[in-house]
Structures are given as C-alpha cells and as structure tokens.
Design a protein around this motif. Sequence first.
Motif, PDB file in Angstrom:
ATOM      1  N   TYR A 197       0.834  -1.203   0.000  1.00  0.00           N
ATOM      2  CA  TYR A 197       0.000   0.000   0.000  1.00  0.00           C
ATOM      3  C   TYR A 197       0.871   1.255   0.000  1.00  0.00           C
ATOM      4  O   TYR A 197       0.631   2.187  -0.767  1.00  0.00           O
ATOM      5  N   ALA A 198       1.890   1.269   0.853  1.00  0.00           N
ATOM      6  CA  ALA A 198       2.787   2.424   0.947  1.00  0.00           C
ATOM      7  C   ALA A 198       3.499   2.679  -0.383  1.00  0.00           C
ATOM      8  O   ALA A 198       3.609   3.826  -0.825  1.00  0.00           O
ATOM      9  N   ALA A 236       1.904   5.014   6.310  1.00  0.00           N
ATOM     10  CA  ALA A 236       0.844   4.095   5.884  1.00  0.00           C
ATOM     11  C   ALA A 236       0.354   3.270   7.063  1.00  0.00           C
ATOM     12  O   ALA A 236      -0.847   3.038   7.226  1.00  0.00           O
ATOM     13  N   TRP A 268      -1.943   5.394   9.078  1.00  0.00           N
ATOM     14  CA  TRP A 268      -3.244   5.546   8.404  1.00  0.00           C
ATOM     15  C   TRP A 268      -4.121   4.311   8.593  1.00  0.00           C
ATOM     16  O   TRP A 268      -5.331   4.424   8.696  1.00  0.00           O
ATOM     17  N   HIS A 300       2.473   1.815  -3.438  1.00  0.00           N
ATOM     18  CA  HIS A 300       1.498   2.298  -4.422  1.00  0.00           C
ATOM     19  C   HIS A 300       1.055   3.736  -4.163  1.00  0.00           C
ATOM     20  O   HIS A 300       0.767   4.473  -5.110  1.00  0.00           O
ATOM     21  N   LYS A 301       0.981   4.129  -2.887  1.00  0.00           N
ATOM     22  CA  LYS A 301       0.567   5.490  -2.539  1.00  0.00           C
ATOM     23  C   LYS A 301       1.737   6.472  -2.539  1.00  0.00           C
ATOM     24  O   LYS A 301       1.529   7.664  -2.432  1.00  0.00           O
ATOM     25  N   MET A 314       4.186   6.674  -0.218  1.00  0.00           N
ATOM     26  CA  MET A 314       4.371   7.211   1.133  1.00  0.00           C
ATOM     27  C   MET A 314       5.296   6.303   1.926  1.00  0.00           C
ATOM     28  O   MET A 314       5.576   5.178   1.538  1.00  0.00           O
TER      29      MET A 314
END
Length: 58
Positions: free
Chosen positions: A38-39, A49, A52, A41-42, A44
């Motif tokens: 996720y991190a 992440a 969040w 892809h975002k 960040m």
Amino acid sequence: MESMAMWPGSSVSGRYIGHPESCYFGVSKVEHDQIQDYAVHKGMEFKEAERWLASILN
C-alpha cells in the motif's frame, strides 16, 4: 413524490448468491506485507501508511 432512497438503507443491503456451491469469506486484518505494498502504491513512507491503517492492522 419518490425520493429515490434505498429501502432498507444501503448499509444493510447486500447481494446474496443462492447457489449450492457458492461460498462466502471473511475479510481479516491487514498484514505487514499489505501495508508495505500500500505504501509503495501510494508513494508514502511505511510508518505513515501504518499510521493511516492503524485501526485495521493485525
């Protein structure tokens, strides 16, 4: 006058499949590798992440 509102509300609606071979599954908590993905892809940092997603971490 029609309001176009769902009844019952969408929070209690769902799609159900009535077939003998159908099965349902639960969605569990987020794991470390999923946070890392996720991190990336975002774009960040991992720690951000993780912060969040704190409420759904395993």
